[in-house]
Design a protein around this motif. Structure first.
Motif, PDB file in Angstrom:
ATOM      1  N   GLN A   1       1.553 -11.100   6.717  1.00 53.26           N
ATOM      2  CA  GLN A   1       2.507 -10.233   6.050  1.00 53.26           C
ATOM      3  C   GLN A   1       2.678 -10.621   4.585  1.00 53.26           C
ATOM      4  O   GLN A   1       2.227 -11.685   4.155  1.00 53.26           O
ATOM      5  CB  GLN A   1       3.878 -10.298   6.731  1.00 53.26           C
TER       6      GLN A   1
ATOM      7  N   LYS B   1      -1.278  -4.323  12.593  1.00 50.85           N
ATOM      8  CA  LYS B   1      -0.547  -4.240  11.330  1.00 50.85           C
ATOM      9  C   LYS B   1      -0.387  -2.786  10.895  1.00 50.85           C
ATOM     10  O   LYS B   1       0.700  -2.367  10.479  1.00 50.85           O
ATOM     11  CB  LYS B   1      -1.272  -5.045  10.248  1.00 50.85           C
ATOM     12  N   TRP B   2      -1.460  -2.024  10.967  1.00 48.61           N
ATOM     13  CA  TRP B   2      -1.386  -0.606  10.597  1.00 48.61           C
ATOM     14  C   TRP B   2      -0.376   0.124  11.480  1.00 48.61           C
ATOM     15  O   TRP B   2       0.429   0.925  10.987  1.00 48.61           O
ATOM     16  CB  TRP B   2      -2.765   0.025  10.742  1.00 48.61           C
TER      17      TRP B   2
ATOM     18  N   TYR C   1      -5.674  -9.797   3.770  1.00 52.22           N
ATOM     19  CA  TYR C   1      -6.737  -9.950   4.759  1.00 52.22           C
ATOM     20  C   TYR C   1      -7.373 -11.321   4.628  1.00 52.22           C
ATOM     21  O   TYR C   1      -7.647 -11.806   3.525  1.00 52.22           O
ATOM     22  CB  TYR C   1      -7.794  -8.873   4.554  1.00 52.22           C
TER      23      TYR C   1
ATOM     24  N   TYR D   1       5.501  -9.532  16.645  1.00 50.24           N
ATOM     25  CA  TYR D   1       4.755  -8.292  16.782  1.00 50.24           C
ATOM     26  C   TYR D   1       4.726  -7.813  18.229  1.00 50.24           C
ATOM     27  O   TYR D   1       4.764  -6.605  18.496  1.00 50.24           O
ATOM     28  CB  TYR D   1       3.314  -8.475  16.294  1.00 50.24           C
TER      29      TYR D   1
ATOM     30  N   ASP E   1       3.029  -5.217   1.424  1.00 47.58           N
ATOM     31  CA  ASP E   1       3.099  -4.263   2.533  1.00 47.58           C
ATOM     32  C   ASP E   1       4.118  -3.160   2.269  1.00 47.58           C
ATOM     33  O   ASP E   1       4.029  -2.071   2.838  1.00 47.58           O
ATOM     34  CB  ASP E   1       3.467  -4.991   3.837  1.00 47.58           C
TER      35      ASP E   1
ATOM     36  N   TYR F   1       8.907  -7.776  12.178  1.00 45.58           N
ATOM     37  CA  TYR F   1       7.613  -7.895  11.504  1.00 45.58           C
ATOM     38  C   TYR F   1       7.586  -9.139  10.613  1.00 45.58           C
ATOM     39  O   TYR F   1       6.612  -9.900  10.615  1.00 45.58           O
ATOM     40  CB  TYR F   1       7.364  -6.636  10.678  1.00 45.58           C
TER      41      TYR F   1
ATOM     42  N   SER G   1      -8.333 -11.403  10.263  1.00 47.58           N
ATOM     43  CA  SER G   1      -6.978 -10.987  10.613  1.00 47.58           C
ATOM     44  C   SER G   1      -6.151 -10.821   9.343  1.00 47.58           C
ATOM     45  O   SER G   1      -6.624 -11.102   8.231  1.00 47.58           O
ATOM     46  CB  SER G   1      -6.328 -12.007  11.550  1.00 47.58           C
ATOM     47  N   TYR G   2      -4.920 -10.379   9.531  1.00 45.87           N
ATOM     48  CA  TYR G   2      -4.006 -10.144   8.415  1.00 45.87           C
ATOM     49  C   TYR G   2      -2.736 -10.962   8.618  1.00 45.87           C
ATOM     50  O   TYR G   2      -2.431 -11.407   9.726  1.00 45.87           O
ATOM     51  CB  TYR G   2      -3.631  -8.664   8.328  1.00 45.87           C
TER      52      TYR G   2
ATOM     53  N   LEU H   1      -4.508  -1.974   3.697  1.00 50.46           N
ATOM     54  CA  LEU H   1      -3.718  -3.108   4.143  1.00 50.46           C
ATOM     55  C   LEU H   1      -3.994  -4.327   3.275  1.00 50.46           C
ATOM     56  O   LEU H   1      -5.132  -4.567   2.867  1.00 50.46           O
ATOM     57  CB  LEU H   1      -4.027  -3.421   5.601  1.00 50.46           C
TER      58      LEU H   1
END
Length: 447
Positions: free
Chosen positions: A82, A173-174, A73, A222, A86, A217, A79-80, A70
């Protein structure tokens, strides 16, 4: 004299060889058939090449790393966010899912089904349904865990309370990217494998769902994505499970499973899902201030979009661009949700027809239009087995000598001719909506 003898062209020699031997040239493999046959090799080779580039050439790792982990980060917040990288993760996940699916079907589930005594057709089908049940069962558990441990569990209005906060957990996210990759893989599958009766409907469903999930997204929605996916995925766990019971000839268990599937469909897609749509229509404006926010800090900027259209596309290009929400975007978002609900209503009406047939003494049926296996049955007299029915059923019929069977291959032996029909093997005795049930609803009757 040998020097003056004309030399026959190579093509004519080959054609004469086929005529003299009675053999036919092998059918050429199309590109689509080659891809279907080599899904495992293509997937593993592609991923192996990326891994080799990643490990052997350190200078390329900034470009290959997004395929395997991913991106974006933030250590400070753990956290992540976008970003365009991606896309590479979704692409590699799509390739990986293609290979995993083919391995699970061809190397694991299908051999187990054949070892259990199932014929080729049912072995292939039970393997396909086993993969669907395995994937959806796993991803639904992940999604339910995220929903159950969230602040919006049991409170749909809370889904909008923190918008447009961009950060999300690594697991969320994953989960969203893998779900998007699976939709991409499904679009690939329905194009390269044998086309079903509901090809257009399923393609439309996958495209709309992919567009909706991808846009949600990008727009940091989310929470609603997690809820909608959970409501949809549970149904796709129960349907393959009911089909597997049917292929294993557990008729009563299949009908019970079909009833559970139907009840769950009604509850999740036509009771809870409309509540989510109502939340978008009514609760979203109450909990979310219309206007534009900073893409990086989520601070309120202005009450009106800077222009008439381009503001909608701004978040797709950069996180620094303003992220806006207004009634126009609300109706676009809600419209896509309602299109999915409309498809579900059409499908559910057909489920009800299947259920009515079960109540009236039948069994839940599978309307897929696969090639049937060639089935051997006892010989019938030509007067008792009309040739047009034999051809459609795909059976072997013994004819009296001298009896002709136009359009069929005949092999004469001891005064009889063995006739084997070609093509699809199901008598099209029912072309109603129930028979063409979208989404391959229900279970297959025993051959």
């Amino acid at each position: 004299m040998a020097d003056t003898m004309p030399v026959q062209p190579l093509e004519r020699k080959e054609r004469n060889a086929y005529v003299s031997s009675g053999a036919r040239p092998a059918k050429e493999t199309t590109f689509r058939e080659w891809v279907v046959t080599n899904q495992i090799g293509i997937s593993l080779t592609t991923l192996a090449m990326l891994l080799a580039l990643h490990n052997l050439y350190p200078s390329l790792r900034p470009y290959t790393q997004p395929f395997f982990q991913l991106s974006y980060y933030d250590e400070a917040s753990n956290s992540y966010v976008q970003g365009w990288d991606d896309v590479y993760f979704v692409l590699s996940a799509t390739i990986a899912l293609t290979g995993i699916r083919a391995i699970a079907i061809e190397w694991v589930m299908q051999p187990i089904a054949r070892a259990s005594g199932l014929k080729r057709k049912n072995a292939v089908r039970i393997a396909e349904q086993g993969w669907m049940a395995m994937y959806y069962g796993f991803i639904w558990v992940v999604g339910l865990y995220l929903w159950k441990t969230s602040y919006y569990w049991g409170d749909f209005a809370a889904m909008w309370s923190q918008w447009p906060a961009r950060p999300l957990s690594g697991l969320m996210k994953w989960y969203l990217l893998v779900e998007l990759a699976f939709l991409m893989q499904q679009i690939f599958v329905i194009h390269v494998e044998e086309r079903r009766k509901d090809h257009v409907q399923m393609l439309s469903h996958h495209i709309i769902t992919s567009a909706l999930l991808g846009s949600a997204y990008i727009y940091a929605m989310y929470n609603v994505s997690n809820v909608v996916l959970c409501l949809m995925d549970i149904v796709d766990v129960l349907l393959p499970s009911a089909k597997i019971l049917k292929y294993l000839k557990y008729e009563t268990a299949c009908n019970i499973g079909f009833g559970l599937f139907m009840s769950t469909w009604l509850l999740t897609r036509h009771m809870i899902y409309p509540v989510v749509c109502w939340s978008v229509y009514h609760q979203l404006p109450l909990n979310l201030n219309y206007g534009c926010y900073s893409g990086s800090t989520s601070e309120f900027i202005s009450a009106e979009p800077p222009n008439s259209f381009a503001y909608m596309l701004g978040p797709y290009f950069s996180l620094d661009n303003p992220i806006c929400f207004n009634p126009t975007l609300k109706w676009i978002f809600l419209g896509l949700l309602l299109v999915i609900e409309s498809l579900s209503i059409v499908w559910f009406s057909m489920i009800v027809r299947v259920a009515y047939g079960v109540i009236c003494g039948g069994n839940a049926e599978d309307s897929r239009s696969d090639e049937e296996d060639e089935v051997e049955v006892p010989s019938y007299s030509a007067s008792h087995a009309p040739l047009h029915l034999a051809a459609k059923d795909g059976v072997t019929v013994e004819l009296v000598e001298g009896e002709e069977a136009p359009g069929l291959d005949r092999r004469r032996s001891n005064g009889t001719a063995s006739v084997r029909a070609r093509g699809r093997g199901r008598v099209p005795f029912d072309q109603s909506d129930r028979k063409a049930l979208l989404g391959r609803i229900g279970c297959e009757k025993p051959t």
